[in-house]
Each structure stands twice: as structure tokens, then as C-alpha cells.
Motif scaffolding. Sequence first.
Motif, PDB file in Angstrom:
ATOM      1  N   GLU A   1     -54.657 -42.363  60.122  1.00 28.17           N
ATOM      2  CA  GLU A   1     -54.260 -40.973  60.304  1.00 28.17           C
ATOM      3  C   GLU A   1     -54.200 -40.243  58.965  1.00 28.17           C
ATOM      4  O   GLU A   1     -54.456 -39.036  58.894  1.00 28.17           O
TER       5      GLU A   1
ATOM      6  N   SER B   1     -48.654 -36.088  60.572  1.00 23.76           N
ATOM      7  CA  SER B   1     -49.232 -37.301  61.156  1.00 23.76           C
ATOM      8  C   SER B   1     -48.806 -38.554  60.402  1.00 23.76           C
ATOM      9  O   SER B   1     -48.567 -39.605  60.999  1.00 23.76           O
TER      10      SER B   1
ATOM     11  N   GLY C   1     -50.840 -32.748  64.112  1.00 26.50           N
ATOM     12  CA  GLY C   1     -50.647 -33.992  63.367  1.00 26.50           C
ATOM     13  C   GLY C   1     -49.748 -34.960  64.102  1.00 26.50           C
ATOM     14  O   GLY C   1     -50.019 -36.171  64.169  1.00 26.50           O
TER      15      GLY C   1
ATOM     16  N   ASN D   1     -51.716 -36.343  67.177  1.00 25.16           N
ATOM     17  CA  ASN D   1     -52.781 -37.290  66.833  1.00 25.16           C
ATOM     18  C   ASN D   1     -52.234 -38.697  66.613  1.00 25.16           C
ATOM     19  O   ASN D   1     -52.766 -39.690  67.124  1.00 25.16           O
ATOM     20  N   THR D   2     -51.150 -38.791  65.841  1.00 26.35           N
ATOM     21  CA  THR D   2     -50.575 -40.114  65.560  1.00 26.35           C
ATOM     22  C   THR D   2     -49.977 -40.734  66.811  1.00 26.35           C
ATOM     23  O   THR D   2     -50.183 -41.920  67.088  1.00 26.35           O
TER      24      THR D   2
END
Length: 408
Positions: free
Chosen positions: A143, A258, A311, A314-315
Motif C-alpha cells: 500500500e 493507507s 487510502g 484501499n488498505t
Amino acid sequence: MSAAAKVSVWRQPAQVWAVAFACVIAFMGIGLVDPILPAIAESLQASPVETELLFTSYLVVTGLAMLFTSWISSRIGTKATLLIGLGLIVVFALLCALSGSVDAVIGFRAGWGLGNALFISTALATIVGAASGGSSAAIILYEAALGLGIAIGPLLGGILGEISWRGPFFGVVALMAIGFVAVLVLVRSSGEQRTPVALSAPFKALGRPALAVLAIAALFYNIGFFVLLAFSPFPLGFGAMGIGLTFFGWGVALAVTSVWVAPLLLRSLSRSTAMLIVLPLLALDLVVAGLVVATPAALVTCIIVGGLFLGLMNTILTESVMEATDLPRSVASSAYSAVRFLGGAAAPPIAAALWHAAGASVPFYFAAASVVISAAVILFGRPALARIDAHEADAPEEAAAILIGDAA
């Protein structure tokens, strides 16, 4: 603290850093064309819808190819797959730079997407398998590479785009060539054990309820992601450098949350709960973006705030997919990513068409509605996601400890 947490996330074998560096360059390719979209439209006499197809051709091919990357890499090996992917990106980025029509650029971006699929899906599995500190450390590194690449891409695109719209493509060629050499020299292939993956494996993987829920949620979430990334440059009305700086700020915000904020958030919340908080906040930000679209400073603020929420998502999504099933990570990642990228592929041309049909605010409202659907999928599919919440008290704490405890 676990033994994995005692290993610094930043102390990794050379091959992990080689792949991570190449990941940064690969992810730069996503936002690189952002600052030059208006310039391409003007120079090549293309409509905004045609220009947005630069994203669509890239993402459609990336998504479809993802379904076959685990089958390919399990037969020719990880290193060979990485090198073929990087080589294709170099070739097609060069062809984009030398193109004389928007149709040619759209077609070559599709070839670029094929290389991207081969590289990205294999890179995540490579980093997870080789990184010190366990899967949490590996995902943080991945990430971090994603965030750094997405941040630098628009900035580099803006700087080189001020010279010529072809400049960013030549920049990718040079950087990806360096990444190719790094992987060639530093990634080990000897001793690699290959277990052939069936061609049908990713399709069967999507039959797993947990993976299906996450993939569908990611499809609608990615519509919001790519409307913000691919459509926003048009109503902003800035030049290449202004767009580049705006999305550099967006990418930095994405990287910070992230890598550093998401692990902290997951120390106190389960993954599904965190998603059900972040997704509505992202939808609200997109609604506000639609309301203030005529005010550039306010729209820039919404873009950067959106990066904070993207962010986090996404993680959380990446960790969730890695933990959702007992499938090989390469298979789970390929299946999930294929569906996710198809959502992103649909967003840019739809947004451009909505803009011309109903005004600049409507694409942001469309994106907000898609993100709300994503949240609803997570909410109603939550019973299937019990596995991703089963060890909320150890993996996130381990990830946070790896980051925070390095200085202790």
C-alpha cells in the motif's frame, strides 16, 4: 508483541525492495495521464469521452487479464511473469508516446493494461511471500508503494506535461526500464516451487461468498475512486501543472491514511465496521464535490479529502481479500482485482457522458450513489465476512506495532 511485529517493516530483502520500486512506477501509470487529459483532448482533437477511454481501455484489459495471471505465473514462474509485465509496459508506454491519434493511444493503453495485470497481481503475491514481518508488513509495503506511485504519477505527469503531452509517457518508459533491470538483477527465481493453478481457479474463487461480496463492493467503490481521479481534471479547469499538484496532494493523502492511519483504525474496529464508516463518509465527500464543482478551490479540497478516505479503503479491502478465504493469495487477488478494475473501467466514460448530458455535478452524484451501493453490499453481505473480522485484534495490532514500534 509477536515475533513478526519485532521485525521492522522497512528492513526487507533486496528482492522485496526491487518489486516495491517497480510497483511504485506501475501505480504511477494510473494517475500519470490525469494532468494531460485536457492537453491530449486538445492536441489530438478528441472529445472528453474519447479521452476518458484512455482509462477504460487500460482498466478493462487489466481487469480481464487478472483472471489469467495466476494461471500464467504458476507455470512460467513469478520472476518471468514480473519481467514480461514490466517489458510490456515499457513497449506500450513508448508506443503511446509516439502515437499520432487518440485511437492509437487508447489501443496502446490497452496493451499497457495487459502488462500491468501481469505485474501487479504477481507483485502483491511476491511481496507477501518474501517480506519480513508477515502478511501485515507486506500489505503495508504494498500500500505504501501504491500510495507513493499514485502521488508521484500526477506530479510527474504535470511537470512533463507542461513540455508536451508525450512527456509523461517517455518518463514511464525510462522509469519502468529501471524497474525491469532491478527485478532482473535482484529477484531470485532459483528454488521457486511452482504449483500449477487451474485456469478456472479465479472464476471458482468468485463463487466463495466472502470473496464475491468484497469483489462486488470493490466494483462499486472503484467507480467512486475513478470518477474522482479521471473526471475531476475537466471541471477543475487547471493546466497540467495545476492538475498535477492537485492530485499529488490527493495521492499524499491516500498514502498517509493507507500506510499509517488504517492500521491504527483497525486496532479498535473490525474490518467490516471500518468499511461501513469510511464508505458513507466518502459518499458524502463526493456529494459535496458535486455541490461545489464550480468553485476550483473547494473542489480541490474535496479531491484531497477524498484521498484520505480512499487510502483507508484501499488498505482495508486489500487486507480483507487476503484474509477472506483459504485460497492461494495469488488466486484470491486475481479474482477480486478483475472485478474491481472493471468497475473502474466503466466510470470515466460514463462520467464524461453524464457531464455533457446533465452538467458537471452529476458525475459526482453518480459516484456517491455507487459508493453507497458498495456500503450496502458490505452491510447485507456481512454474515459472509465473519472470517475477515475473526482476528481483528491481532493482525491490525501487529501491523500497527510494526509501524509504531520500530522506534522502540
